[in-house]
Enzyme design. Structure first.
Site, short mmCIF file in Angstrom:
data_model
loop_
_atom_site.label_atom_id
_atom_site.label_comp_id
_atom_site.label_asym_id
_atom_site.label_seq_id
_atom_site.Cartn_x
_atom_site.Cartn_y
_atom_site.Cartn_z
N LYS A 63 0.84 -1.22 0.00
CA LYS A 63 0.00 0.00 0.00
C LYS A 63 0.87 1.26 0.00
CE LYS A 63 -1.60 -1.47 3.83
NZ LYS A 63 -2.30 -1.71 5.10
N THR A 117 -6.89 9.53 8.68
CA THR A 117 -6.65 8.22 8.06
C THR A 117 -6.51 7.11 9.11
OG1 THR A 117 -4.28 8.69 8.05
CG2 THR A 117 -5.50 9.18 6.02
N GLY A 159 -7.14 4.00 10.82
CA GLY A 159 -7.91 2.80 10.51
C GLY A 159 -8.03 2.47 9.04
N THR A 160 -7.33 3.19 8.17
CA THR A 160 -7.46 2.89 6.73
C THR A 160 -6.95 1.49 6.41
OG1 THR A 160 -5.36 3.99 6.35
CG2 THR A 160 -7.32 5.24 5.81
N GLY A 161 -5.82 1.13 7.03
CA GLY A 161 -5.23 -0.19 6.74
C GLY A 161 -6.17 -1.31 7.16
N CYS A 162 -6.76 -1.19 8.35
CA CYS A 162 -7.68 -2.21 8.86
C CYS A 162 -8.90 -2.31 7.94
CB CYS A 162 -8.17 -1.85 10.27
SG CYS A 162 -6.85 -1.54 11.44
N1 LIG Z 1 -4.64 10.54 1.72
C1 LIG Z 1 -5.05 9.46 1.04
N2 LIG Z 1 -5.86 9.59 -0.02
C2 LIG Z 1 -6.29 8.52 -0.72
N3 LIG Z 1 -5.96 7.26 -0.40
C3 LIG Z 1 -5.14 7.06 0.65
C4 LIG Z 1 -4.65 8.14 1.44
N4 LIG Z 1 -3.87 7.62 2.45
C5 LIG Z 1 -3.89 6.29 2.29
N5 LIG Z 1 -4.62 5.94 1.21
C6 LIG Z 1 -4.93 4.59 0.75
O1 LIG Z 1 -5.48 3.91 1.87
C7 LIG Z 1 -5.08 2.55 1.85
C8 LIG Z 1 -4.31 2.26 3.14
O2 LIG Z 1 -2.98 2.64 2.90
P1 LIG Z 1 -1.88 3.02 3.95
O3 LIG Z 1 -0.58 2.90 3.24
O4 LIG Z 1 -2.22 4.34 4.56
O5 LIG Z 1 -2.07 1.84 4.98
P2 LIG Z 1 -1.74 1.80 6.50
O6 LIG Z 1 -0.52 2.59 6.76
O7 LIG Z 1 -1.78 0.39 6.89
O8 LIG Z 1 -2.96 2.53 7.11
P3 LIG Z 1 -2.90 3.51 8.35
O9 LIG Z 1 -2.57 4.86 7.79
O10 LIG Z 1 -4.27 3.42 8.89
O11 LIG Z 1 -1.86 2.97 9.26
C9 LIG Z 1 -4.27 2.38 0.56
O12 LIG Z 1 -5.12 2.01 -0.48
C10 LIG Z 1 -3.72 3.77 0.32
O13 LIG Z 1 -3.36 3.95 -1.03
C1 LIG Z 2 -5.92 -2.63 17.48
C2 LIG Z 2 -5.32 -1.90 16.34
N1 LIG Z 2 -5.04 -2.57 15.22
C3 LIG Z 2 -4.49 -1.91 14.18
C4 LIG Z 2 -4.24 -0.58 14.26
C5 LIG Z 2 -3.60 0.11 13.12
O1 LIG Z 2 -4.52 0.94 12.58
P1 LIG Z 2 -4.11 2.15 11.71
O2 LIG Z 2 -2.66 2.00 11.36
O3 LIG Z 2 -4.96 1.94 10.50
O4 LIG Z 2 -4.39 3.34 12.54
C6 LIG Z 2 -4.57 0.10 15.44
N2 LIG Z 2 -4.37 1.42 15.58
N3 LIG Z 2 -5.12 -0.60 16.47
#
Ligand SMILES: Nc1ncnc2c1ncn2[C@@H]1O[C@H](COP(=O)(O)OP(=O)(O)OP(=O)(O)O)[C@@H](O)[C@H]1O
Ligand SMILES: Cc1ncc(COP(=O)(O)O)c(N)n1
Length: 273
Positions: free
Chosen positions: A176, A207, A209-212
């Site tokens: 990602k 953002t 929780g986007t990854g989850c």
């Molecule tokens: N500002 C943004 N605009 C559009 N898409 C985004 C943005 N930030 C992240 N994404 C998308 O969201 C999804 C999650 O990507 P990201 O790389 O942020 O994951 P993550 O780091 O696991 O998530 P988190 O930021 O929650 O820790 C991917 O599809 C990424 O391309």
């Molecule tokens: C319990 C738990 N699992 C995963 C994430 C990562 O989430 P994110 O990186 O999307 O904030 C989080 N903050 N908490």
């Protein structure tokens, strides 16, 4: 009428509702998938960070898993925060009894920067859990840890996806690109083809929780028998909508909006393979 599809998330909690188990269940619900959850750790966190963590005893995780496995059909599994090697060993053993696609979000650090897995756990995850996955969904720092490669460009992302498939035997890797500048592009390599999924970057700090959310949506679509490249495309549209309509809630990185797909009907995802 066809049977309802059910998905199981094995992860930590977020009482503020944006990440972890809470994000996964909201996503499953929105995608008309019956959601089930096994809690590995209770995490006292919100949009600004993690205050404290209480890990569930192994026997409690085992009882939760048995309660689901012995009674419920499971069409997809997603794992998030698994904090230690003993938890991973248990989950590996139990997943052998579940015949369903497995999406692993190799959660290591929260958006806030707080560590969510210990060092021994990180190494175990790489050596033993990775090869069991249908698809692993690292962000760039997680992919750097898993591969030992430095990732600063889109070419590096593709190289890391190939490395994970060829060196660790995962069926597919989705790297990602949320942490790169420019368009929000992700690369999926399934051992045969490289797919890219690009969306316009949304200018927001919300953002959490986007990854989850993304990984849970992939699991929900796999549970409905979508082929992986299509499951990722639909999930990318889901998470992009969730970020587009994210909430200005809390004092830190606000949460995404899990019902946004109802309102954002235009799908601006460019899928190339
Ligand atoms: N500002 C943004 N605009 C559009 N898409 C985004 C943005 N930030 C992240 N994404 C998308 O969201 C999804 C999650 O990507 P990201 O790389 O942020 O994951 P993550 O780091 O696991 O998530 P988190 O930021 O929650 O820790 C991917 O599809 C990424 O391309
Ligand atoms: C319990 C738990 N699992 C995963 C994430 C990562 O989430 P994110 O990186 O999307 O904030 C989080 N903050 N908490």
């Amino acid at each position: 009428m066809s049977q309802v599809r059910s998905a199981l998330t094995i992860a930590g909690t977020d009482p503020s509702g944006g990440a972890g188990i809470q994000a996964d269940l909201k996503t499953f619900q929105e995608l008309k998938t019956y959601g089930m959850s096994v809690i590995t750790s209770v995490v006292a966190q919100n949009t600004t960070g993690v205050r404290s963590v209480e890990h569930m005893p192994l026997s409690m995780i085992e009882d939760q898993l048995d309660a689901v496995i012995e009674d419920m059909p499971t069409h997809a599994v997603k794992t998030g925060m698994i904090a230690s090697k003993p938890m991973m060993e248990l989950i590996v053993k139990k997943l052998e009894q579940v015949d369903a696609p497995y999406v692993m979000d190799p959660v290591m650090v929260a958006t806030s920067g707080d560590d969510l897995i210990d060092k021994e756990g990180r190494n175990f995850l790489r050596q033993y859990l990775l090869p069991l996955t249908t698809v692993v969904t690292p962000n760039i720092p997680e992919a750097e840890f898993l591969t030992g490669l430095s990732i600063t460009t889109e070419e590096d992302m593709k190289g890391a996806a190939e490395y994970l498939v060829h060196e660790y035997g995962v069926d597919a890797a989705l790297i990602k690109g949320g942490h790169l500048k420019g368009q929000a592009i992700d690369f999926l390599y399934d051992g045969k083809q490289m797919h890219s999924y690009a969306a316009e970057r949304i200018d927001t700090k919300n953002t959490h929780g986007t990854g989850c959310t993304y990984a849970a949506a992939i699991a929900a679509y796999l549970g409905k028998d979508y082929p992986l490249p299509e499951a990722v495309k639909q999930a990318k549209a889901f998470v992009t909508a969730a970020i587009t309509k994210s909430f200005e809630l809390g004092k830190g990185n606000g949460p995404t909006n899990h019902w946004a797909v109802r309102e954002v009907t235009e799908r601006k995802i460019t899928h190339e393979s």
